[in-house]
Design a protein around this motif. Structure first.
Motif, mmCIF file in Angstrom:
data_model
loop_
_atom_site.group_PDB
_atom_site.id
_atom_site.type_symbol
_atom_site.label_atom_id
_atom_site.label_comp_id
_atom_site.label_asym_id
_atom_site.label_seq_id
_atom_site.Cartn_x
_atom_site.Cartn_y
_atom_site.Cartn_z
ATOM 1 N N GLU A 1 89.678 12.559 13.530
ATOM 2 C CA GLU A 1 89.041 11.688 12.525
ATOM 3 C C GLU A 1 90.085 11.120 11.565
ATOM 4 O OE1 GLU A 1 85.180 13.241 11.012
ATOM 5 O OE2 GLU A 1 85.706 14.975 12.203
ATOM 6 N N TYR B 1 85.692 6.868 2.420
ATOM 7 C CA TYR B 1 86.377 7.920 3.180
ATOM 8 C C TYR B 1 86.769 9.108 2.291
ATOM 9 C CZ TYR B 1 86.684 4.022 6.393
ATOM 10 O OH TYR B 1 86.375 2.968 7.194
ATOM 11 N N PHE B 2 86.326 9.101 1.064
ATOM 12 C CA PHE B 2 86.603 10.180 0.101
ATOM 13 C C PHE B 2 88.079 10.229 -0.303
ATOM 14 C CE2 PHE B 2 82.823 11.418 2.401
ATOM 15 C CZ PHE B 2 81.981 11.943 1.438
ATOM 16 N N GLU B 3 88.836 9.169 0.038
ATOM 17 C CA GLU B 3 90.258 9.165 -0.327
ATOM 18 C C GLU B 3 90.434 8.687 -1.763
ATOM 19 O OE1 GLU B 3 93.101 10.173 1.037
ATOM 20 O OE2 GLU B 3 92.059 11.007 2.760
ATOM 21 N N SER B 4 89.619 9.187 -2.623
ATOM 22 C CA SER B 4 89.701 8.824 -4.033
ATOM 23 C C SER B 4 88.906 9.883 -4.772
ATOM 24 C CB SER B 4 89.074 7.454 -4.232
ATOM 25 O OG SER B 4 88.716 7.292 -5.572
ATOM 26 N N ASN B 5 89.285 10.110 -6.007
ATOM 27 C CA ASN B 5 88.540 11.101 -6.782
ATOM 28 C C ASN B 5 87.476 10.448 -7.640
ATOM 29 O OD1 ASN B 5 89.819 13.250 -5.762
ATOM 30 N ND2 ASN B 5 90.683 13.967 -7.684
ATOM 31 N N ILE C 1 83.070 18.210 -0.550
ATOM 32 C CA ILE C 1 84.338 18.577 0.095
ATOM 33 C C ILE C 1 85.251 19.347 -0.850
ATOM 34 C CG2 ILE C 1 84.472 16.864 1.954
ATOM 35 C CD1 ILE C 1 86.291 15.237 0.092
ATOM 36 N N ASN C 2 84.655 20.063 -1.764
ATOM 37 C CA ASN C 2 85.443 20.915 -2.628
ATOM 38 C C ASN C 2 86.508 20.143 -3.404
ATOM 39 O OD1 ASN C 2 86.421 23.193 -3.843
ATOM 40 N ND2 ASN C 2 87.760 23.731 -2.153
ATOM 41 N N TRP C 3 86.108 19.166 -4.133
ATOM 42 C CA TRP C 3 87.026 18.357 -4.908
ATOM 43 C C TRP C 3 86.559 18.260 -6.351
ATOM 44 C CZ3 TRP C 3 86.118 12.460 -3.940
ATOM 45 C CH2 TRP C 3 84.756 12.208 -3.977
ATOM 46 N N LYS C 4 87.350 17.604 -7.151
ATOM 47 C CA LYS C 4 87.022 17.444 -8.568
ATOM 48 C C LYS C 4 86.858 15.954 -8.862
ATOM 49 C CE LYS C 4 87.876 21.839 -9.348
ATOM 50 N NZ LYS C 4 86.746 22.735 -9.359
ATOM 51 N N PHE D 1 90.908 12.920 8.002
ATOM 52 C CA PHE D 1 89.936 12.929 6.910
ATOM 53 C C PHE D 1 90.330 14.017 5.901
ATOM 54 C CE2 PHE D 1 85.530 14.733 5.873
ATOM 55 C CZ PHE D 1 85.418 13.976 4.722
ATOM 56 N N ARG D 2 90.162 13.682 4.642
ATOM 57 C CA ARG D 2 90.627 14.528 3.533
ATOM 58 C C ARG D 2 90.256 16.004 3.686
ATOM 59 N NH1 ARG D 2 89.202 13.139 -2.727
ATOM 60 N NH2 ARG D 2 89.852 15.108 -3.632
ATOM 61 N N ARG E 1 81.764 10.529 16.904
ATOM 62 C CA ARG E 1 83.199 10.204 16.806
ATOM 63 C C ARG E 1 83.820 10.828 15.545
ATOM 64 N NH1 ARG E 1 87.540 10.135 16.283
ATOM 65 N NH2 ARG E 1 89.203 8.627 16.671
ATOM 66 N N TYR E 2 83.062 10.793 14.440
ATOM 67 C CA TYR E 2 83.586 11.322 13.169
ATOM 68 C C TYR E 2 82.658 12.409 12.642
ATOM 69 C CZ TYR E 2 86.400 7.079 13.306
ATOM 70 O OH TYR E 2 87.267 6.091 13.685
ATOM 71 N N PRO E 3 82.601 13.569 13.272
ATOM 72 C CA PRO E 3 81.621 14.588 12.868
ATOM 73 C C PRO E 3 81.768 15.059 11.424
ATOM 74 C CG PRO E 3 83.164 15.468 14.512
ATOM 75 C CD PRO E 3 83.418 13.999 14.408
ATOM 76 N N GLU E 4 82.983 15.327 10.983
ATOM 77 C CA GLU E 4 83.162 15.876 9.625
ATOM 78 C C GLU E 4 82.955 14.805 8.566
ATOM 79 O OE1 GLU E 4 85.676 18.869 8.439
ATOM 80 O OE2 GLU E 4 86.417 19.355 10.435
ATOM 81 N N LEU E 5 83.518 13.645 8.811
ATOM 82 C CA LEU E 5 83.401 12.555 7.844
ATOM 83 C C LEU E 5 81.943 12.134 7.688
ATOM 84 C CD1 LEU E 5 84.649 10.299 6.063
ATOM 85 C CD2 LEU E 5 84.944 8.954 8.125
ATOM 86 N N TYR F 1 95.672 14.114 -5.308
ATOM 87 C CA TYR F 1 94.416 14.865 -5.161
ATOM 88 C C TYR F 1 94.456 15.837 -3.988
ATOM 89 C CZ TYR F 1 93.504 10.675 -2.292
ATOM 90 O OH TYR F 1 93.608 9.645 -1.409
ATOM 91 N N ALA G 1 79.938 14.671 5.729
ATOM 92 C CA ALA G 1 80.209 14.604 4.288
ATOM 93 C C ALA G 1 79.527 13.382 3.682
ATOM 94 C CB ALA G 1 81.708 14.550 4.037
ATOM 95 N N ASP H 1 93.739 19.686 -4.268
ATOM 96 C CA ASP H 1 92.792 20.356 -3.359
ATOM 97 C C ASP H 1 93.389 21.655 -2.813
ATOM 98 O OD1 ASP H 1 91.081 18.267 -3.673
ATOM 99 O OD2 ASP H 1 91.276 17.436 -1.673
#
Lengths: 308, 131
Positions: free
Chosen positions: A249, B96-100, B124-127, A261-262, B64-68, A293, B71, A297
């Motif tokens: 992914e 894509y969660f590539e930002s807080n 996804i365990n982020w702040k 993915f993050r 194709r993107y199970p985890e993404l 970030y 989430a 994490d």
């Protein structure tokens, strides 16, 4: 190894551009060759260079000397230079014919006033270390080895040294007085990833690489990343492995590159950091080419870290 | 990897997709095993071609993107819950969660949204930083 000599017209040394939002360490990049003959399957150079010609090694060291002197002249008392000579080619693959490392060693010997202000990282996937034995300024060089499990090396880095040989080379470097760097890069996601890296660390422990922590400069982690162009190239290539490499992914990141993915990346890093902690007390662990970030994490603080 | 008896033409004939969706599906079928549920969706006579297209696209995407996709789904549910409770709409600054950053509209609803911080962090365990 086939390569030709030439004179470099562009600058040898440039400040490294990390990319948008990526944590940087203020490194300078030293480009002494046009490309790398190792041809690792995932390497960004496949996208940058057309690789129609054999690699060129630049030997107009007078120009390099000028650039180094200019760089050192601009140094304030507290400033330090960390020079990465393994960014666009393997640092040791052209040695001893290129004579590039000897030149750097001589330069440091001549400039005793800047000796403590400069550190040069040589990064390699080879075990071609004989050229390092007689270096005078061993404390000014960091010999970093890109380390991956043997299964990854076999699949994607066919022209490089085996894991066993790389670790033995690290052992020799430590014996000769160098501090070595572990670069777990690129970390490629596979089913038994932590088991594979556990084997790597066990082997490193067997070779007594962690016995003297001061001889380990740092441990860098970085997951596989691609530019869009490289992804396309890999898809079109005839290797049997593109499916496994690209089927994960991947998502676009702020710097325009594609990474896992993050949540996947964070999980990999956290797992590997825990593993590293089990095998060694070395706490100089960093993430390469990752945004703040992801460091957070993983419980790491980029402001506490310096490569020098 | 392609599954036996699978035809991309068959799917494109039975279900409606936008141009971008077609491009993505063509790429994904080279990378994943086509889920068996796809055939069931295509055979369902109660569904319109648009509905079939939506469901198949979602199915392929989550394969194709199970985890993404998991989430994103989780975030969507939390956003719905927040909207029901506070009237605030939240969305990711980057899907894509590539930002807080999480964008909250209207902004004056932020204090209420803060109550859901734990929910958000569980994705996804982020702040996250609410903006």
């Amino acid at each position: 190894m086939n390569f030709e000599f030439s004179k470099r017209k562009n600058k040898f040394i440039e400040k490294y551009e990390y990319g948008k939002e990526i944590v940087g360490f203020g490194e300078y990049v030293l480009r002494f060759a046009s490309s790398c003959p190792l041809g690792c399957f995932y390497c960004y150079l496949r996208d940058v260079n057309l690789q129609k010609h054999q690699p060129t090694v630049y030997t107009n060291f007078d120009k390099l000397r000028g650039e180094l002197e200019e760089l050192c002249r601009g140094l304030d008392n507290d400033c330090r230079i960390y020079l990465n000579a393994g960014e666009n080619s393997d640092s040791l693959v052209f040695e001893p014919q290129a004579g590039f490392i000897k030149f750097l060693d001589r330069f440091i010997s001549e400039k005793s006033c800047i000796r403590q202000k400069i550190k040069i990282e040589l990064r390699t996937k080879t075990d071609n270390i004989s050229c390092l034995k007689d270096i005078e300024n061993k404390d000014r060089f960091v010999i970093s080895f890109s380390i991956s499990p043997q299964s990854i090396i076999t699949k994607y880095e066919p022209r490089t040294a085996s894991l066993e040989n790389r670790l033995s080379a690290m052992q020799n470097c430590q014996t000769w007085g160098f501090s070595v760097g572990f670069r777990f890069e690129p970390i490629i996601l596979q089913e038994n990833i932590f088991e594979e890296y556990k084997k790597v660390l066990e082997l490193a422990k067997e070779k007594k690489l962690f016995n003297e922590p001061e001889k380990v400069h740092s441990i860098g982690l970085s997951c596989l990343r691609f530019t869009r162009g490289l992804m396309k190239k890999i898809m079109k290539s005839y290797s049997p492995w593109p499916g496994t490499l690209l089927s994960q992914e991947f998502v676009p990141c702020p710097d325009g590159k594609f990474r896992y993915f993050r949540a996947i990346r964070s999980r990999i890093y956290r797992g590997l950091i825990d593993l590293v902690k089990k095998y060694t007390s070395i706490d100089k662990v960093f993430l390469s080419s990752e945004p703040v970030y992801i460091w957070q994490d993983c419980g790491l603080n980029p402001s506490n870290f310096t490569l020098f | 990897m392609k599954q036996k008896n699978f035809s991309l033409g068959h799917i494109f004939k039975m279900a409606y997709f936008t141009k971008t969706q077609r491009i993505n599906i063509k790429r994904w079928v080279r990378e994943i095993l086509v889920p068996v549920e796809a055939e069931k969706i295509l055979k369902d006579e109660k569904l319109t071609p648009h509905q079939k297209g939506d469901r198949i696209y979602k199915l392929f995407y989550s394969t194709r993107y199970p985890e993404l996709s998991a989430a994103q789904e989780k975030f969507k549910k939390i956003a719905e819950k927040i909207f029901r409770n506070t009237g605030a709409r939240i969305r990711l600054a980057d899907q894509y969660f590539e930002s807080n950053q999480i964008i909250v509209e209207p902004k004056e609803k932020i204090p209420d949204v803060e109550k859901f911080r734990t929910d958000l962090e569980s994705v996804i365990n982020w702040k996250p930083v609410l903006k």
